[in-house]
Design an enzyme around this catalytic site. Sequence first.
Site, PDB file in Angstrom:
ATOM      1  N   HIS A  98     -10.106   9.959  -9.379  1.00 51.94           N
ATOM      2  CA  HIS A  98     -10.301   8.521  -9.145  1.00 51.94           C
ATOM      3  C   HIS A  98     -10.990   8.320  -7.803  1.00 51.94           C
ATOM      4  O   HIS A  98     -10.653   8.977  -6.833  1.00 51.94           O
ATOM      5  CB  HIS A  98      -8.955   7.789  -9.143  1.00 51.94           C
ATOM      6  CG  HIS A  98      -8.366   7.632 -10.517  1.00 51.94           C
ATOM      7  ND1 HIS A  98      -7.289   6.819 -10.774  1.00 51.94           N
ATOM      8  CD2 HIS A  98      -8.717   8.176 -11.709  1.00 51.94           C
ATOM      9  CE1 HIS A  98      -6.995   6.875 -12.067  1.00 51.94           C
ATOM     10  NE2 HIS A  98      -7.831   7.703 -12.649  1.00 51.94           N
ATOM     11  N   TYR A 119      -2.699  -2.162  -8.750  1.00 52.15           N
ATOM     12  CA  TYR A 119      -1.515  -2.632  -8.036  1.00 52.15           C
ATOM     13  C   TYR A 119      -1.561  -4.162  -8.085  1.00 52.15           C
ATOM     14  O   TYR A 119      -2.477  -4.765  -7.540  1.00 52.15           O
ATOM     15  CB  TYR A 119      -1.546  -2.196  -6.572  1.00 52.15           C
ATOM     16  CG  TYR A 119      -1.308  -0.712  -6.332  1.00 52.15           C
ATOM     17  CD1 TYR A 119      -2.335   0.215  -6.437  1.00 52.15           C
ATOM     18  CD2 TYR A 119      -0.042  -0.248  -5.967  1.00 52.15           C
ATOM     19  CE1 TYR A 119      -2.115   1.572  -6.199  1.00 52.15           C
ATOM     20  CE2 TYR A 119       0.186   1.104  -5.722  1.00 52.15           C
ATOM     21  CZ  TYR A 119      -0.849   2.005  -5.836  1.00 52.15           C
ATOM     22  OH  TYR A 119      -0.621   3.338  -5.591  1.00 52.15           O
ATOM     23  N   PRO A 152       7.527   4.461  -3.253  1.00 54.24           N
ATOM     24  CA  PRO A 152       6.386   5.041  -3.964  1.00 54.24           C
ATOM     25  C   PRO A 152       5.085   4.233  -3.917  1.00 54.24           C
ATOM     26  O   PRO A 152       4.046   4.728  -4.383  1.00 54.24           O
ATOM     27  CB  PRO A 152       6.887   5.145  -5.413  1.00 54.24           C
ATOM     28  CG  PRO A 152       7.980   4.145  -5.508  1.00 54.24           C
ATOM     29  CD  PRO A 152       8.608   4.053  -4.162  1.00 54.24           C
ATOM     30  N   LYS A 205       2.712   8.639  -1.770  1.00 56.49           N
ATOM     31  CA  LYS A 205       2.690   9.698  -0.751  1.00 56.49           C
ATOM     32  C   LYS A 205       3.692  10.830  -0.991  1.00 56.49           C
ATOM     33  O   LYS A 205       3.566  11.905  -0.388  1.00 56.49           O
ATOM     34  CB  LYS A 205       2.971   9.094   0.631  1.00 56.49           C
ATOM     35  CG  LYS A 205       1.810   8.286   1.186  1.00 56.49           C
ATOM     36  CD  LYS A 205       0.716   9.186   1.726  1.00 56.49           C
ATOM     37  CE  LYS A 205      -0.588   8.479   1.947  1.00 56.49           C
ATOM     38  NZ  LYS A 205      -1.553   8.618   0.858  1.00 56.49           N
ATOM     39  N   TYR A 265      -4.636   5.898   2.167  1.00 55.00           N
ATOM     40  CA  TYR A 265      -4.328   6.249   0.773  1.00 55.00           C
ATOM     41  C   TYR A 265      -4.836   7.650   0.435  1.00 55.00           C
ATOM     42  O   TYR A 265      -4.133   8.439  -0.195  1.00 55.00           O
ATOM     43  CB  TYR A 265      -4.935   5.206  -0.185  1.00 55.00           C
ATOM     44  CG  TYR A 265      -4.272   5.187  -1.545  1.00 55.00           C
ATOM     45  CD1 TYR A 265      -3.385   4.184  -1.899  1.00 55.00           C
ATOM     46  CD2 TYR A 265      -4.538   6.186  -2.483  1.00 55.00           C
ATOM     47  CE1 TYR A 265      -2.766   4.167  -3.138  1.00 55.00           C
ATOM     48  CE2 TYR A 265      -3.924   6.184  -3.725  1.00 55.00           C
ATOM     49  CZ  TYR A 265      -3.034   5.179  -4.048  1.00 55.00           C
ATOM     50  OH  TYR A 265      -2.425   5.167  -5.268  1.00 55.00           O
TER      51      TYR A 265
HETATM   52  C1  PHB Z   1       2.329   7.169 -10.735  1.00 60.45           C
HETATM   53  O1  PHB Z   1       1.324   7.350 -11.433  1.00 60.45           O
HETATM   54  O2  PHB Z   1       3.458   7.580 -11.090  1.00 60.45           O
HETATM   55  C2  PHB Z   1       2.206   6.433  -9.453  1.00 60.45           C
HETATM   56  C3  PHB Z   1       0.950   6.048  -9.008  1.00 60.45           C
HETATM   57  C4  PHB Z   1       0.837   5.354  -7.827  1.00 60.45           C
HETATM   58  C5  PHB Z   1       1.956   5.029  -7.089  1.00 60.45           C
HETATM   59  C6  PHB Z   1       3.203   5.422  -7.518  1.00 60.45           C
HETATM   60  C7  PHB Z   1       3.335   6.130  -8.712  1.00 60.45           C
HETATM   61  O3  PHB Z   1       1.820   4.328  -5.934  1.00 60.45           O
END
Ligand code: PHB
Length: 391
Positions: free
Chosen positions: A72, A200, A292, A296, A384
């Site tokens: 990505h 997000y 999460p 990280k 990130y």
């Molecule tokens: C996930 O794909 O499990 C995932 C992706 C991004 C995040 C947290 C979990 O910030």
Amino acid sequence: MRTQVGIVGAGPAGLMLSHMLHLKGIESIVLELRSRDYVEKRVRAGVLEHGAMDLINAVGIGDRMMREGMAHHGVNLRFDGETHRIDFEQLTGRGIVVYGQQEVVKDLIAARLEAGGQILFESSEVRLRDIDAKSPTIHFRHNGEDLLLHCDMIAGCDGFHGVCRPSIPDGVLRIHEHTFPFGWLGILAEAEPSSEELIYASHDRGFALHSMRSPTIVRNYIQCEPDEDINEWPDNRIWEELQRRMETREGFRLNEGRILEKGVTPMRGFVAEPMQYGNLYLAGDSAHIVPPTGAKGMNLALKDIKILADAMITRYETGGTDKLEDYSRRCVLGVWRAQHFSWWMTSMLHRFNQHDVYQRQLQLSQLRYVTGSEAAARSLAENYVGMLWDL
Ligand code: PHB
Ligand code: APR
């Protein structure tokens, strides 16, 4: 039994350490509470930073990640019914790979077993003894037998609920902890991803995240109560809530499908310092937890191991222990950078029940700033993709 490094926990941290030591001819034995099947199926994190991907390739276990992982080059932030992309590639020249933690774990287990490495699954009642003496020991039960493992050093890679951190005498560790007043309800479902990159979403009803594992499997999350009862969430309620929080003015719909897995995780930030005592070194979740939202967790665990493996290898190759003594200090700056970034993303994107309309407007203004200003977007992107480890 005797080995050079006794490792507790077969998560990404413990397995990667065992593999990296093996590449330098150093022996280890990994003690894992659960079965192989359990650890290979446990659904966890999914985002690898560029640096973590480089490490996995450098130690020779990256083939499947390069084939099946999804590269990505940015992420989407969604609020006020609109989607704004943060272009990592343009802002930082780097990207991320979406590849499930249990896939990393499978690849590491395969590599260890193929090389004749010892992972003792279903080892229970692990107890550490004499961790501040020259030769520490690990007592444990395996296949109905009580066993004793003598080693030079112990790596505590047994996660947040493990036994290694609590083995350190009272008064040694400084604990820094913050509990967020919400959790995440996560699902794994059979559906085609609805977006090429993660979304997000900050919505008045609460946060939601659209992620994925493959071209046919998605991983979605919704903000919920920290002690949410999963039985209150039949599949149709989960999809309905996801659709509402993911909505856009253009009429976005999330692809739905059979839910394969669901669970609730609380959200906390936690740091135990120093990450070592005597001949015990803590790494990964046993020393620190991040909420999460910043993706990280797995990256921090691998980063600790890169530093720890280097220090242990130096001890065996030269006898020098300076790097080991400096282990916690070398990790902790990156740990705190990740804590701050994860707290910041969490605070910007979630609904806080105690917030008034003024505070919601502050969040929205911050989101417009971070997606509208190149300088602010670059700050998010650098954090990130993991470029700021040593600040
Ligand atoms: C996930 O794909 O499990 C995932 C992706 C991004 C995040 C947290 C979990 O910030
Ligand atoms: N004895 C032996 N093994 C144990 C014990 C114990 N008493 N307690 C826990 N374990 C095992 C767990 O079963 C697990 O397999 O230790 C392992 C710890 O692995 P992880 O929890 O995956 O921790 P870590 O390797 O540090 O990786 C951190 O995991 O939760 C995610 O977000 C986190 O992505 C991050 C990653």
